[in-house]
Design an enzyme around this catalytic site. Structure first.
Site, PDB file in Angstrom:
ATOM      1  N   PHE A 245       0.874  -1.188   0.000  1.00 30.07           N
ATOM      2  CA  PHE A 245       0.000   0.000   0.000  1.00 30.07           C
ATOM      3  C   PHE A 245       0.910   1.237   0.000  1.00 30.07           C
ATOM      4  CE2 PHE A 245      -2.239  -3.362   2.342  1.00 30.07           C
ATOM      5  CZ  PHE A 245      -3.429  -3.469   1.637  1.00 30.07           C
ATOM      6  N   ASP A 313       0.545  -0.529   5.206  1.00 27.15           N
ATOM      7  CA  ASP A 313      -0.152   0.728   5.522  1.00 27.15           C
ATOM      8  C   ASP A 313      -1.431   0.824   4.688  1.00 27.15           C
ATOM      9  OD1 ASP A 313      -0.822   3.228   6.466  1.00 27.15           O
ATOM     10  OD2 ASP A 313       0.591   4.302   5.174  1.00 27.15           O
ATOM     11  N   CYS A 353      -5.208   3.085  10.113  1.00 23.24           N
ATOM     12  CA  CYS A 353      -5.672   4.465  10.255  1.00 23.24           C
ATOM     13  C   CYS A 353      -7.185   4.500  10.486  1.00 23.24           C
ATOM     14  CB  CYS A 353      -5.283   5.305   9.042  1.00 23.24           C
ATOM     15  SG  CYS A 353      -5.898   4.635   7.502  1.00 23.24           S
TER      16      CYS A 353
HETATM   17  N1  SAH Z   1       1.724   4.241   2.704  1.00 20.97           N
HETATM   18  C1  SAH Z   1       1.208   5.366   1.976  1.00 20.97           C
HETATM   19  C2  SAH Z   1      -0.257   5.601   2.206  1.00 20.97           C
HETATM   20  C3  SAH Z   1      -1.152   4.456   1.845  1.00 20.97           C
HETATM   21  S1  SAH Z   1      -2.817   4.925   1.600  1.00 20.97           S
HETATM   22  C4  SAH Z   1       1.975   6.624   2.393  1.00 20.97           C
HETATM   23  O1  SAH Z   1       2.512   6.657   3.484  1.00 20.97           O
HETATM   24  O2  SAH Z   1       2.002   7.577   1.604  1.00 20.97           O
HETATM   25  C5  SAH Z   1      -3.515   3.463   1.054  1.00 20.97           C
HETATM   26  C6  SAH Z   1      -3.112   3.026  -0.362  1.00 20.97           C
HETATM   27  O3  SAH Z   1      -3.653   1.745  -0.554  1.00 20.97           O
HETATM   28  C7  SAH Z   1      -3.626   3.866  -1.507  1.00 20.97           C
HETATM   29  O4  SAH Z   1      -2.536   4.293  -2.280  1.00 20.97           O
HETATM   30  C8  SAH Z   1      -4.515   2.917  -2.321  1.00 20.97           C
HETATM   31  O5  SAH Z   1      -4.334   3.089  -3.735  1.00 20.97           O
HETATM   32  C9  SAH Z   1      -3.968   1.582  -1.915  1.00 20.97           C
HETATM   33  N2  SAH Z   1      -4.879   0.425  -1.985  1.00 20.97           N
HETATM   34  C10 SAH Z   1      -6.165   0.348  -1.588  1.00 20.97           C
HETATM   35  N3  SAH Z   1      -6.623  -0.917  -1.711  1.00 20.97           N
HETATM   36  C11 SAH Z   1      -5.594  -1.652  -2.197  1.00 20.97           C
HETATM   37  C12 SAH Z   1      -5.422  -3.031  -2.521  1.00 20.97           C
HETATM   38  N4  SAH Z   1      -6.405  -3.915  -2.363  1.00 20.97           N
HETATM   39  N5  SAH Z   1      -4.223  -3.434  -2.971  1.00 20.97           N
HETATM   40  C13 SAH Z   1      -3.210  -2.566  -3.128  1.00 20.97           C
HETATM   41  N6  SAH Z   1      -3.320  -1.254  -2.825  1.00 20.97           N
HETATM   42  C14 SAH Z   1      -4.487  -0.799  -2.374  1.00 20.97           C
END
Ligand code: SAH
Length: 409
Positions: A245, A313, A353
């Site tokens: 993520f 995350d 979060c």
């Molecule tokens: N770690 C990042 C924030 C993550 S926010 C930072 O610190 O900047 C959550 C992220 O999860 C988003 O970018 C979204 O596109 C992604 N996401 C949501 N569902 C997902 C999934 N099933 N598989 C992969 N990514 C996913």
């Protein structure tokens, strides 16, 4: 008698006999008053007995049925949170009060925020400015307006004037959440610039550089609340690392300071495109993968892939208390897979979060996952959101981010 002391706390007036100021008034139930007594700053619609002729977004005097004055609040005619306390006393000059609060928020950041030119400058209730969020990305400020009261033109004007005077930004932009405007029954509005013409910039956190574009970041911006956790992760990370993520790559770029190889995974291609540009900006080689994290972790753990550092995350799985069970299952699965894939001595940085998942519940899920993965896990650090996202003790909703740094044996 309390007056509108800018920067005063929002604690209710002590004297029972404070006169209720003239003007619009809201009368609240005993339950509503008890909530304020506990130090919370919201009164739900079901606890408002009457709001008389209060206009949407008005500053109202809050009293209980026995005539006790509880302070002043911002009234919303549509939100379930009907009243958000703004002062423990009467408010005579609302725009002036807001300007003072912005100055106080800035002074608080000057004391507590280091190693960055990107941080949350105003965090709504936690800065006694309910309904306003201001993020700073170097020379661009990004505003989010969440309530009727803050949306009013004179209020916008006062805020923009104060922010301009204090920070002299190249631009001030507004990030509009159409859904929130709908809930607040506010007319639709486009995201865009208030001040200046600059739409993109670069910012630095912990020595790592990032691109920021008001158009790309319209929905999310950067996750400024993780800034201190990025630094903590970099401190413990080593070897081969996987940032799951990864969004625009913030953890991955921090891990790259200490790790030999870093891979970032996200399901959003636009986010990965920015991540790649960020890697270039920092002259780092990171492999970005567009994938569903659940599928990828499953495949990798079945294939017995191994890592020394993994960051999890995910987005907030529990948007409401109702889907808590599903959310906990999601966290459990991710953590289980990750723990199975870590080499001895490996580091897991795992985050939630979701406000609706408490720190205790999150710890329990990770503990269960460790047991099922047959791993012994030590807790190195129990962390939360960066200090520019203050936590008001009496307002639990301001305390939402959990970040555990774990060592796996
Ligand atoms: N770690 C990042 C924030 C993550 S926010 C930072 O610190 O900047 C959550 C992220 O999860 C988003 O970018 C979204 O596109 C992604 N996401 C949501 N569902 C997902 C999934 N099933 N598989 C992969 N990514 C996913």
């Amino acid at each position: 008698m309390p007056t509108d002391r800018p920067g005063s706390t929002l604690r209710p007036a002590k004297s029972k006999r404070t006169e209720i100021p003239a003007g619009p008034k809201a009368v609240i139930s005993v339950r509503g008053a008890n909530r304020l007594k506990s130090g919370h700053v919201w009164v739900y619609r079901s606890d408002v007995l009457s709001a008389g002729d209060a206009a949407p977004g008005a500053v109202v005097a809050v009293a209980d049925a026995r005539g006790r004055f509880w302070g002043s609040a911002l009234y919303s005619s549509s939100s379930q949170i009907a009243l958000r306390m703004i002062s423990s006393g009467p408010v005579r000059d609302f725009p002036g009060l807001l300007r003072e609060r912005v100055r106080n928020a800035l002074a608080y950041r000057e004391k507590l925020v280091h190693d960055t030119d990107a941080y949350r400058l105003v965090f709504s209730e936690a800065d006694f400015l309910p309904g306003l969020i201001v993020d700073r990305y170097n020379d661009i400020l990004s505003l989010q307006i969440l309530t009727q009261a803050i949306d009013a033109e004179p209020v916008r004007a006062a805020l923009v004037a104060e922010l301009s005077a204090q920070l002299k930004p190249a631009a001030i932009s507004e990030r509009v959440d159409a859904h929130i405007r709908e809930l607040e029954m506010l007319p639709a509005r486009e995201s865009g610039l208030f001040v200046g013409e600059k739409t993109s910039t670069m910012f630095t956190m912990n020595g790592v550089r990032f691109h920021f574009d008001i158009r790309e970041g319209q929905k999310t911006g950067a996750f400024l609340d993780q800034r201190e956790n990025y630094a903590a992760a970099a401190q413990h990370a080593h070897g081969e690392a996987l940032d799951v993520f990864c969004y625009q790559g913030a953890f991955a770029l921090h891990l790259a300071k200490t790790c030999s190889r870093v891979t970032g995974v996200d399901s959003s291609r636009p986010a990965l495109e920015v991540a790649d540009r960020n890697a270039l900006l920092n002259q780092r080689e990171i492999a970005w993968m567009e994938a569903n994290a659940f599928d990828l972790l499953k495949d990798y753990s079945v294939a017995r892939r191994q890592y020394d550092t993994i960051v999890l995350d995910p987005p907030a799985f529990a948007k409401t208390r109702k889907n808590l069970e599903t959310a906990l299952r999601g966290y459990k699965e991710l953590n289980l897979r990750a723990l199975k894939m870590l080499r001895t001595g490996g580091i897991l940085v795992t985050c939630s979060c979701s406000y609706h998942v408490s720190e205790g519940e999150f710890l329990e899920v990770v503990t269960d996952a460790a047991r099922d993965a047959h791993r012994t896990v030590r807790l190195i650090e129990k962390r939360t959101q960066a200090k520019d996202h203050p936590i008001l003790l009496a307002v639990p909703e301001t305390n939402y981010l959990k970040c555990l740094v774990l060592s796996v044996t």
